[in-house]
Design a protein around this motif. Structure first.
Motif, PDB file in Angstrom:
ATOM      1  N   PRO A  73      34.318 -46.229  20.155  1.00 31.53           N
ATOM      2  CA  PRO A  73      34.450 -44.921  20.110  1.00 31.53           C
ATOM      3  C   PRO A  73      32.961 -44.079  20.136  1.00 31.53           C
ATOM      4  CG  PRO A  73      36.244 -45.330  19.108  1.00 31.53           C
ATOM      5  CD  PRO A  73      35.166 -46.683  18.977  1.00 31.53           C
ATOM      6  N   ASP A  74      32.829 -43.130  20.646  1.00 30.02           N
ATOM      7  CA  ASP A  74      31.674 -42.362  20.375  1.00 30.02           C
ATOM      8  C   ASP A  74      32.056 -41.001  19.701  1.00 30.02           C
ATOM      9  OD1 ASP A  74      28.994 -41.035  20.642  1.00 30.02           O
ATOM     10  OD2 ASP A  74      29.617 -39.947  22.285  1.00 30.02           O
ATOM     11  N   HIS A  75      31.130 -40.392  18.629  1.00 22.77           N
ATOM     12  CA  HIS A  75      31.614 -39.218  17.952  1.00 22.77           C
ATOM     13  C   HIS A  75      30.307 -38.411  18.032  1.00 22.77           C
ATOM     14  CE1 HIS A  75      34.291 -41.977  16.032  1.00 22.77           C
ATOM     15  NE2 HIS A  75      33.246 -43.110  16.072  1.00 22.77           N
ATOM     16  N   THR A  76      30.677 -37.091  17.749  1.00 19.19           N
ATOM     17  CA  THR A  76      29.762 -36.284  17.756  1.00 19.19           C
ATOM     18  C   THR A  76      30.010 -35.063  16.683  1.00 19.19           C
ATOM     19  OG1 THR A  76      29.500 -36.117  20.233  1.00 19.19           O
ATOM     20  CG2 THR A  76      28.415 -34.098  18.863  1.00 19.19           C
ATOM     21  N   ILE A  77      29.083 -34.803  15.650  1.00 19.84           N
ATOM     22  CA  ILE A  77      29.305 -33.887  14.726  1.00 19.84           C
ATOM     23  C   ILE A  77      28.245 -32.795  14.674  1.00 19.84           C
ATOM     24  CG2 ILE A  77      28.846 -33.528  12.248  1.00 19.84           C
ATOM     25  CD1 ILE A  77      29.431 -36.525  11.541  1.00 19.84           C
ATOM     26  N   ASP A  78      29.054 -31.578  14.817  1.00 17.92           N
ATOM     27  CA  ASP A  78      28.295 -30.394  14.787  1.00 17.92           C
ATOM     28  C   ASP A  78      27.748 -29.822  13.388  1.00 17.92           C
ATOM     29  OD1 ASP A  78      29.003 -29.858  17.449  1.00 17.92           O
ATOM     30  OD2 ASP A  78      31.128 -28.912  17.066  1.00 17.92           O
ATOM     31  N   LEU A  79      26.261 -29.914  13.439  1.00 11.20           N
ATOM     32  CA  LEU A  79      25.554 -29.267  12.118  1.00 11.20           C
ATOM     33  C   LEU A  79      24.846 -28.261  12.436  1.00 11.20           C
ATOM     34  CD1 LEU A  79      24.368 -32.871  10.911  1.00 11.20           C
ATOM     35  CD2 LEU A  79      26.302 -31.457   9.934  1.00 11.20           C
ATOM     36  N   PRO A  80      25.545 -26.990  12.820  1.00  9.80           N
ATOM     37  CA  PRO A  80      24.625 -25.684  12.982  1.00  9.80           C
ATOM     38  C   PRO A  80      23.995 -25.401  11.877  1.00  9.80           C
ATOM     39  CG  PRO A  80      27.238 -25.366  12.775  1.00  9.80           C
ATOM     40  CD  PRO A  80      26.906 -26.659  12.961  1.00  9.80           C
ATOM     41  N   ALA A  81      24.489 -25.547  10.527  1.00 13.63           N
ATOM     42  CA  ALA A  81      23.667 -25.087   9.463  1.00 13.63           C
ATOM     43  C   ALA A  81      22.381 -25.813   9.374  1.00 13.63           C
ATOM     44  CB  ALA A  81      24.649 -25.568   8.168  1.00 13.63           C
ATOM     45  N   LEU A  82      21.982 -27.009   9.697  1.00 12.59           N
ATOM     46  CA  LEU A  82      20.926 -27.725   9.548  1.00 12.59           C
ATOM     47  C   LEU A  82      19.896 -26.937  10.553  1.00 12.59           C
ATOM     48  CD1 LEU A  82      19.063 -29.845   8.806  1.00 12.59           C
ATOM     49  CD2 LEU A  82      19.924 -31.353  10.643  1.00 12.59           C
ATOM     50  N   GLY A  83      20.234 -26.486  11.771  1.00 14.04           N
ATOM     51  CA  GLY A  83      19.351 -25.643  12.416  1.00 14.04           C
ATOM     52  C   GLY A  83      19.290 -24.296  12.008  1.00 14.04           C
ATOM     53  N   ALA A  84      20.282 -23.789  11.327  1.00 13.23           N
ATOM     54  CA  ALA A  84      20.004 -22.447  10.819  1.00 13.23           C
ATOM     55  C   ALA A  84      19.055 -22.255   9.746  1.00 13.23           C
ATOM     56  CB  ALA A  84      21.390 -21.821  10.387  1.00 13.23           C
ATOM     57  N   VAL A  85      19.124 -23.253   8.777  1.00 13.66           N
ATOM     58  CA  VAL A  85      17.926 -23.293   7.712  1.00 13.66           C
ATOM     59  C   VAL A  85      16.662 -23.929   8.097  1.00 13.66           C
ATOM     60  CG1 VAL A  85      19.911 -23.529   6.231  1.00 13.66           C
ATOM     61  CG2 VAL A  85      18.675 -25.588   6.963  1.00 13.66           C
ATOM     62  N   SER A  86      16.421 -24.116   9.456  1.00 17.37           N
ATOM     63  CA  SER A  86      15.137 -24.921   9.859  1.00 17.37           C
ATOM     64  C   SER A  86      14.516 -23.931  10.644  1.00 17.37           C
ATOM     65  CB  SER A  86      15.487 -26.046  10.389  1.00 17.37           C
ATOM     66  OG  SER A  86      16.162 -27.039   9.832  1.00 17.37           O
ATOM     67  N   GLU A  87      13.423 -23.244  10.155  1.00 15.88           N
ATOM     68  CA  GLU A  87      12.172 -22.627  11.078  1.00 15.88           C
ATOM     69  C   GLU A  87      11.336 -23.384  11.730  1.00 15.88           C
ATOM     70  OE1 GLU A  87      12.438 -19.445  11.817  1.00 15.88           O
ATOM     71  OE2 GLU A  87      14.076 -18.757  10.675  1.00 15.88           O
ATOM     72  N   THR A  88      12.027 -24.221  12.753  1.00 16.92           N
ATOM     73  CA  THR A  88      10.964 -25.365  13.177  1.00 16.92           C
ATOM     74  C   THR A  88      10.947 -25.046  14.930  1.00 16.92           C
ATOM     75  OG1 THR A  88      12.409 -26.998  13.975  1.00 16.92           O
ATOM     76  CG2 THR A  88      11.912 -26.808  11.620  1.00 16.92           C
ATOM     77  N   ALA A  89       9.968 -25.709  15.598  1.00 20.13           N
ATOM     78  CA  ALA A  89       9.631 -25.587  16.919  1.00 20.13           C
ATOM     79  C   ALA A  89      10.951 -26.552  17.608  1.00 20.13           C
ATOM     80  CB  ALA A  89       8.253 -26.147  17.371  1.00 20.13           C
ATOM     81  N   LEU A  90      11.692 -27.303  16.700  1.00 18.47           N
ATOM     82  CA  LEU A  90      12.622 -28.106  17.444  1.00 18.47           C
ATOM     83  C   LEU A  90      14.029 -27.460  17.433  1.00 18.47           C
ATOM     84  CD1 LEU A  90      12.191 -30.902  18.569  1.00 18.47           C
ATOM     85  CD2 LEU A  90      13.355 -31.887  16.512  1.00 18.47           C
ATOM     86  N   THR A  91      14.045 -26.203  16.762  1.00 17.22           N
ATOM     87  CA  THR A  91      15.050 -25.518  16.433  1.00 17.22           C
ATOM     88  C   THR A  91      15.085 -23.982  16.843  1.00 17.22           C
ATOM     89  OG1 THR A  91      15.014 -25.265  14.233  1.00 17.22           O
ATOM     90  CG2 THR A  91      16.342 -26.981  14.972  1.00 17.22           C
ATOM     91  N   ARG A  92      13.923 -23.651  17.311  1.00 16.57           N
ATOM     92  CA  ARG A  92      13.556 -22.167  17.473  1.00 16.57           C
ATOM     93  C   ARG A  92      12.631 -22.175  18.886  1.00 16.57           C
ATOM     94  NH1 ARG A  92      16.562 -21.963  14.062  1.00 16.57           N
ATOM     95  NH2 ARG A  92      16.648 -20.473  12.158  1.00 16.57           N
ATOM     96  N   ASP A  93      12.739 -21.175  19.587  1.00 13.51           N
ATOM     97  CA  ASP A  93      11.743 -21.075  20.660  1.00 13.51           C
ATOM     98  C   ASP A  93      10.360 -20.458  20.314  1.00 13.51           C
ATOM     99  OD1 ASP A  93      10.886 -21.016  23.362  1.00 13.51           O
ATOM    100  OD2 ASP A  93      11.925 -19.212  24.035  1.00 13.51           O
ATOM    101  N   THR A  94       9.560 -21.451  19.935  1.00 14.46           N
ATOM    102  CA  THR A  94       8.323 -21.315  19.456  1.00 14.46           C
ATOM    103  C   THR A  94       7.385 -22.267  19.674  1.00 14.46           C
ATOM    104  OG1 THR A  94       7.001 -20.455  17.484  1.00 14.46           O
ATOM    105  CG2 THR A  94       8.593 -22.234  17.166  1.00 14.46           C
TER     106      THR A  94
END
Length: 240
Positions: A73-94
């Motif tokens: 099986p394949d699994h996917t885990i949602d981790l929006p909190a990680l993106g929310a606390v990350s001011e990075t170019a990988l999680t922001r349009d910068t």
């Protein structure tokens, strides 16, 4: 199988849909009789990589019948909190650039630590002992959570904290990108190389429009540059 009965021939692969994780998945399918996959949605700009995973899994099964039998099986885990606390170019349009600390601003602090912790929790529940990730400190952007020392320390912490004997495998740790292409060819021949080129996604900007010799992407972000450089060296070595 219960959580108290981990299987020594079962593995969980951190599978993003990129070049490295696709190669690692093939590596695991060669070695373990039961292989499950895990992806993370943390609001990354290149979330399109997650959409590539199903076709990659199917493609691997077509390359080798034994791989198809072993793929679980394949699994996917949602981790929006990680993106929310990350001011990075990988999680922001910068714009992607170097930070004052010498690291590229694509570095998401704690990402691999979080990924491997959640992976271990899932492996605990699924009865899997081996966890496979594409971390590498040979050809990489300097991310501290990709270093071999980090992975070894985390393995100790996870085993102590969960009273398990997980084994964290990083088959790409000491390979440059050219050697990673070479490993794909060794594992699955030209068919796997072609699958990585056509099916996987690495571009940090999430661009999937232009097709290069090495695959799809903007061609200018650090991930594309590294992938292209490795592919060129791989092809050159094959022609020698």
């Amino acid at each position: 199988m219960t959580a108290t009965d981990p299987s020594d021939d079962g593995a969980l692969v951190l599978f993003s849909g990129g070049q490295d994780s696709t190669t690692c998945l093939a590596w695991a399918l060669e070695r373990f009789s039961r292989v499950e996959t895990l992806g993370f949605d943390y609001g990354q700009r290149h979330r399109i990589e997650l959409d590539c995973r199903e076709n990659l899994r199917s493609g691997l099964g077509r390359i080798d019948e034994s791989w198809e039998r072993r793929l679980g099986p394949d699994h996917t885990i949602d981790l929006p909190a990680l993106g929310a606390v990350s001011e990075t170019a990988l999680t922001r349009d910068t714009e992607i650039a170097m930070s004052a600390d010498g690291l590229p601003n694509t570095f998401v602090p704690g990402r691999n630590l979080v990924f491997l912790t959640f992976a271990a929790a899932l492996a605990y529940r699924r009865g899997l002992r081996h966890i496979v990730g594409g971390m590498c400190e040979t050809d990489y952007s300097g991310y501290p959570d990709c270093r071999d020392d980090t992975i070894k320390a985390l393995q100790v912490a996870l085993n102590l904290g969960m009273e398990r004997r997980f084994v964290l495998h990083t088959p790409l740790m000491w390979l440059d990108k050219a050697a990673t292409w070479g490993l794909a060819e060794e594992l699955g021949g030209q068919r796997l190389v072609d699958l990585v080129v056509e099916g996987s996604h690495t571009c940090y900007l999430g661009e999937r429009g232009e097709r290069h010799d090495w695959g799809y992407g903007c061609g200018t972000c650090p991930a594309c540059v590294l992938r292209a450089k490795g592919y060129t060296a791989f092809v050159a070595a094959a022609c020698d």
